[in-house]
Design a protein around this motif. Structure first.
Motif, PDB file in Angstrom:
ATOM      1  N   LEU A   1       9.747 -48.890  -9.851  1.00 43.46           N
ATOM      2  CA  LEU A   1       9.653 -50.088 -10.687  1.00 43.46           C
ATOM      3  C   LEU A   1      11.029 -50.685 -10.945  1.00 43.46           C
ATOM      4  O   LEU A   1      11.224 -51.911 -10.814  1.00 43.46           O
ATOM      5  N   ALA A   2      11.998 -49.849 -11.272  1.00 43.34           N
ATOM      6  CA  ALA A   2      13.348 -50.342 -11.536  1.00 43.34           C
ATOM      7  C   ALA A   2      13.972 -50.939 -10.278  1.00 43.34           C
ATOM      8  O   ALA A   2      14.622 -51.997 -10.331  1.00 43.34           O
ATOM      9  N   ALA A   3      13.779 -50.276  -9.134  1.00 42.96           N
ATOM     10  CA  ALA A   3      14.340 -50.785  -7.878  1.00 42.96           C
ATOM     11  C   ALA A   3      13.713 -52.118  -7.499  1.00 42.96           C
ATOM     12  O   ALA A   3      14.390 -53.018  -6.984  1.00 42.96           O
ATOM     13  N   ALA A   4      12.411 -52.254  -7.746  1.00 43.40           N
ATOM     14  CA  ALA A   4      11.746 -53.520  -7.457  1.00 43.40           C
ATOM     15  C   ALA A   4      12.281 -54.627  -8.351  1.00 43.40           C
ATOM     16  O   ALA A   4      12.594 -55.731  -7.877  1.00 43.40           O
ATOM     17  N   HIS A   5      12.391 -54.348  -9.630  1.00 42.30           N
ATOM     18  CA  HIS A   5      12.878 -55.358 -10.564  1.00 42.30           C
ATOM     19  C   HIS A   5      14.305 -55.781 -10.234  1.00 42.30           C
ATOM     20  O   HIS A   5      14.658 -56.964 -10.381  1.00 42.30           O
ATOM     21  N   ARG A   6      15.126 -54.845  -9.773  1.00 39.20           N
ATOM     22  CA  ARG A   6      16.494 -55.211  -9.385  1.00 39.20           C
ATOM     23  C   ARG A   6      16.495 -56.197  -8.216  1.00 39.20           C
ATOM     24  O   ARG A   6      17.419 -56.988  -8.056  1.00 39.20           O
TER      25      ARG A   6
ATOM     26  N   GLY B   1      14.217 -58.482  -7.769  1.00 36.01           N
ATOM     27  CA  GLY B   1      13.451 -59.664  -8.118  1.00 36.01           C
ATOM     28  C   GLY B   1      11.975 -59.563  -7.799  1.00 36.01           C
ATOM     29  O   GLY B   1      11.272 -60.580  -7.757  1.00 36.01           O
ATOM     30  N   LEU B   2      11.476 -58.337  -7.568  1.00 39.28           N
ATOM     31  CA  LEU B   2      10.065 -58.114  -7.261  1.00 39.28           C
ATOM     32  C   LEU B   2       9.338 -57.610  -8.491  1.00 39.28           C
ATOM     33  O   LEU B   2       9.806 -56.689  -9.169  1.00 39.28           O
ATOM     34  N   ARG B   3       8.208 -58.191  -8.788  1.00 42.22           N
ATOM     35  CA  ARG B   3       7.357 -57.690  -9.862  1.00 42.22           C
ATOM     36  C   ARG B   3       6.352 -56.690  -9.278  1.00 42.22           C
ATOM     37  O   ARG B   3       6.031 -56.748  -8.094  1.00 42.22           O
ATOM     38  N   ILE B   4       5.847 -55.817 -10.146  1.00 45.81           N
ATOM     39  CA  ILE B   4       4.912 -54.776  -9.715  1.00 45.81           C
ATOM     40  C   ILE B   4       3.651 -54.851 -10.575  1.00 45.81           C
ATOM     41  O   ILE B   4       3.726 -54.835 -11.810  1.00 45.81           O
ATOM     42  N   ILE B   5       2.491 -54.942  -9.913  1.00 45.39           N
ATOM     43  CA  ILE B   5       1.226 -54.747 -10.617  1.00 45.39           C
ATOM     44  C   ILE B   5       0.534 -53.534 -10.006  1.00 45.39           C
ATOM     45  O   ILE B   5       0.713 -53.237  -8.821  1.00 45.39           O
ATOM     46  N   THR B   6      -0.229 -52.836 -10.830  1.00 47.25           N
ATOM     47  CA  THR B   6      -0.894 -51.621 -10.377  1.00 47.25           C
ATOM     48  C   THR B   6      -2.400 -51.766 -10.538  1.00 47.25           C
ATOM     49  O   THR B   6      -2.889 -52.602 -11.297  1.00 47.25           O
ATOM     50  N   ASP B   7      -3.129 -50.940  -9.822  1.00 48.58           N
ATOM     51  CA  ASP B   7      -4.585 -50.949  -9.924  1.00 48.58           C
ATOM     52  C   ASP B   7      -5.023 -50.359 -11.261  1.00 48.58           C
ATOM     53  O   ASP B   7      -4.529 -49.309 -11.677  1.00 48.58           O
ATOM     54  N   LEU B   8      -5.971 -51.035 -11.896  1.00 51.04           N
ATOM     55  CA  LEU B   8      -6.634 -50.522 -13.085  1.00 51.04           C
ATOM     56  C   LEU B   8      -8.106 -50.367 -12.720  1.00 51.04           C
ATOM     57  O   LEU B   8      -8.748 -51.326 -12.284  1.00 51.04           O
ATOM     58  N   VAL B   9      -8.631 -49.156 -12.868  1.00 51.80           N
ATOM     59  CA  VAL B   9      -9.999 -48.851 -12.424  1.00 51.80           C
ATOM     60  C   VAL B   9     -10.830 -48.499 -13.651  1.00 51.80           C
ATOM     61  O   VAL B   9     -10.948 -47.326 -14.024  1.00 51.80           O
ATOM     62  N   PRO B  10     -11.433 -49.493 -14.319  1.00 52.85           N
ATOM     63  CA  PRO B  10     -12.112 -49.236 -15.590  1.00 52.85           C
ATOM     64  C   PRO B  10     -13.591 -48.890 -15.479  1.00 52.85           C
ATOM     65  O   PRO B  10     -14.176 -48.427 -16.460  1.00 52.85           O
ATOM     66  N   ASN B  11     -14.220 -49.136 -14.332  1.00 53.69           N
ATOM     67  CA  ASN B  11     -15.667 -48.951 -14.252  1.00 53.69           C
ATOM     68  C   ASN B  11     -16.083 -47.489 -14.266  1.00 53.69           C
ATOM     69  O   ASN B  11     -17.151 -47.147 -14.769  1.00 53.69           O
TER      70      ASN B  11
END
Length: 534
Positions: free
Chosen positions: A90-95, A97-107
């Motif tokens: 996450l830190a390397a991506a933010h450095r 300029g990349l944002r990170i979204i992750t899978d949320l599996v609520p069902n």
């Protein structure tokens, strides 16, 4: 919309972690492998130039549905690394300029999740009502006629010998469905969201939100839907009782409130309904999903008219506060490079598809390897794992021409092509005529021209059934995108345009130059972006 948000202008890149890059030679991709290859993605490091990365599940999982059967929502499966590895990613991506979204599996969860172990321990368990339990029908069979969306699983109900009841599972029997009517389940998932938001993730891709709520009375589906496994099979105007329940919108608003308590976050939903108005409803009044995937492209033939119609439906049904999305492939569907190669024109079509995807009004989602034209890889029956037959589109990333395409030094969890030819990052990195370079150029063009991100969309009449053309405009920046989807030269007559414009880009190796628009001449399989004079 009154103001722009980063996710409207962004281009997302989906990574299936098992298949992107293996750092330790065990044959399975991992988080350090992704971190080591972020330069391939970021414009700041001379890479592809995407803006955000969507990571498919990397949580602990027994693997019944390869990551979508989660046994701990707040941890990293050791096969992918550690929480520290995630934080570094996450830190390397933010450095960069990349944002990170992750899978949320609520069902649902895994049947090995501690919540379910507690729930099935007895009918008096404090978590019994966290899942959906029901007595057998009078004949001793399943409580109703609901089916799993995986044909091999049959019924959506599995009997539990210990307590004498059935539990519901929309997918495999190892994925029991949570009971979202229970406020304790909602509170527990709010904590899951906060766990990852506190670590700094930029949002979530929400797995099958349309399945979260079911009819609380567990009534049979109507006869017309008795064989229903997926929402796409539902006849128009007939609502199933085990998905797309009207109450789901209150749940979406609940999740949105959790998300909105953090600045600048977003969520995109995998809403598997085909009715465009019901799909649009998942944006609520701007208080539910920020984005909902548009699945319509994935079922279209290679046709200018069908692509134009798909866009027209999205443009006409989305409310003003909503925002379109487009994608050509993902981890659940055959890759576009193979889908559209039925007559040997796949490589040319992938160049046109790239231009279409990156110039429409909306947020594009790319699937890993799409930028180099990866197609499905044949997987022998002995090497297949997935319960729904999706192994071929999840094959490892093709980085180079070494053994196993540079994905791993070990034996890959799924086979790689023996001879990838030019379909690798290494083969295309320095080739200005490659698909990879076309993606880079188009992504750079998006960043330079506001018309391609925030501009309006207007379909253009061309007088040619094989040409899909449209105008993107903001202020004085006016661009015409014309795509010849045929293998023959094409003429596009577009009334009302100036006599000529400046060609900014072509899917063929052509320089920038003035080009006639009255009419516009297109070579076979050519797409162009033309800037109109101010």
């Amino acid at each position: 919309m009154d103001s722009r948000h980063w996710w409207q202008d962004a281009v997302f890149y989906q990574i299936y972690p098992r298949s992107f890059a293996d750092s330790d030679g065990d044959g399975v991709g991992d988080l350090p492998g992704i971190t080591a290859n972020l330069d391939h993605l970021s414009d700041m490091t001379g890479g592809l130039g995407v803006d955000a990365v969507w990571l498919s599940p990397f949580h602990p999982s027994p693997g019944a549905d390869f990551g979508y059967d989660i046994s701990d929502h707040c941890a990293v499966d050791p096969v992918f690394g550690t929480l520290s590895d995630f934080d570094e990613l996450l830190a390397a991506a933010h450095r960069r300029g990349l944002r990170i979204i992750t899978d949320l599996v609520p069902n649902h969860t895994s049947d090995q999740h501690p919540w379910f172990s507690d729930s099935r321990s007895s009918r008096s368990s404090m978590r019994r009502d966290w899942y959906i339990w029901a007595d057998p029908s009078p004949d001793g069979g399943p409580p109703n006629n609901w089916l799993s969306c995986f044909p091999a699983a049959g019924s959506a109900w599995t009997p539990d010998e210990l307590t004498g009841q059935y539990y519901l599972h929309s997918f495999t029997r190892h994925q029991p469905d949570l009971n979202w009517w229970n406020p304790q389940v909602r509170a527990a998932f709010a904590d899951v969201m906060r766990f990852w938001l506190n670590r700094g993730v930029d949002g979530f891709r929400v797995d099958v939100p349309h399945r979260i709520l079911k009819d609380p009375e567990l009534r049979d589906n109507p006869p017309a839907l008795a064989g229903l496994r997926r929402a796409a099979q539902a006849p128009s105007g007939v609502r199933p009782r085990n998905l797309d329940h009207p109450g789901i919108h209150e749940v979406m608003r609940f999740m949105r409130r959790v998300l909105d308590s953090y600045p600048d976050r977003m969520m995109v939903g995998e809403v598997g309904v085909t009715d465009p108005l019901r799909l649009a409803a998942y944006s609520g009044r701007g208080d539910e999903l920020h984005l909902a995937f548009n699945f319509a492209f994935w079922s279209q033939p290679w046709s200018a008219a069908r692509f134009q119609e798909t866009v027209a439906v999205a443009e006409s049904t989305l409310p003003s506060h909503a925002w379109p999305t487009y994608a050509l492939s993902n981890h659940d569907l055959p890759r576009a490079a193979g889908r559209y190669d039925h007559d040997g024109h796949g490589p040319e079509r992938m160049r046109l598809a790239a231009m279409m995807l990156l110039t429409l009004r909306g947020t594009p989602f790319l699937y890993y390897g799409e930028e180099i034209g990866m197609a499905d890889v044949f997987i022998p029956a002995t090497d297949r794992f997935d319960p729904d037959g999706r192994d071929s589109q999840r094959s490892p990333m093709q980085w180079d021409h070494s053994e196993h395409c540079g994905f791993t030094t070990g034996r890959p969890w799924l086979p790689t092509p023996v001879a990838p030819g030019t379909v690798s990052v290494a083969a295309q990195r320095d080739d200005p005529g490659s698909l990879l370079h076309l993606y880079r150029d188009l992504l750079a063009l998006r960043r330079r021209h506001r018309a391609l991100t925030g501009g309006s969309y207007q379909a253009m009449e061309t007088g040619n059934d094989g040409v899909f053309a449209f105008q993107r405009r903001t202020g004085e920046d006016r661009l015409i995108i014309a795509l010849n989807l045929t293998a023959a030269p094409a003429t596009a007559q577009m009334p009302g345009l100036p006599a000529a414009g400046r060609r900014l880009h072509s899917t063929l190796p052509r320089p920038k130059s003035s080009t006639a628009l009255d009419p516009l001449q297109l070579a076979p399989h050519e797409g162009v972006i033309v800037q109109l004079p101010t």
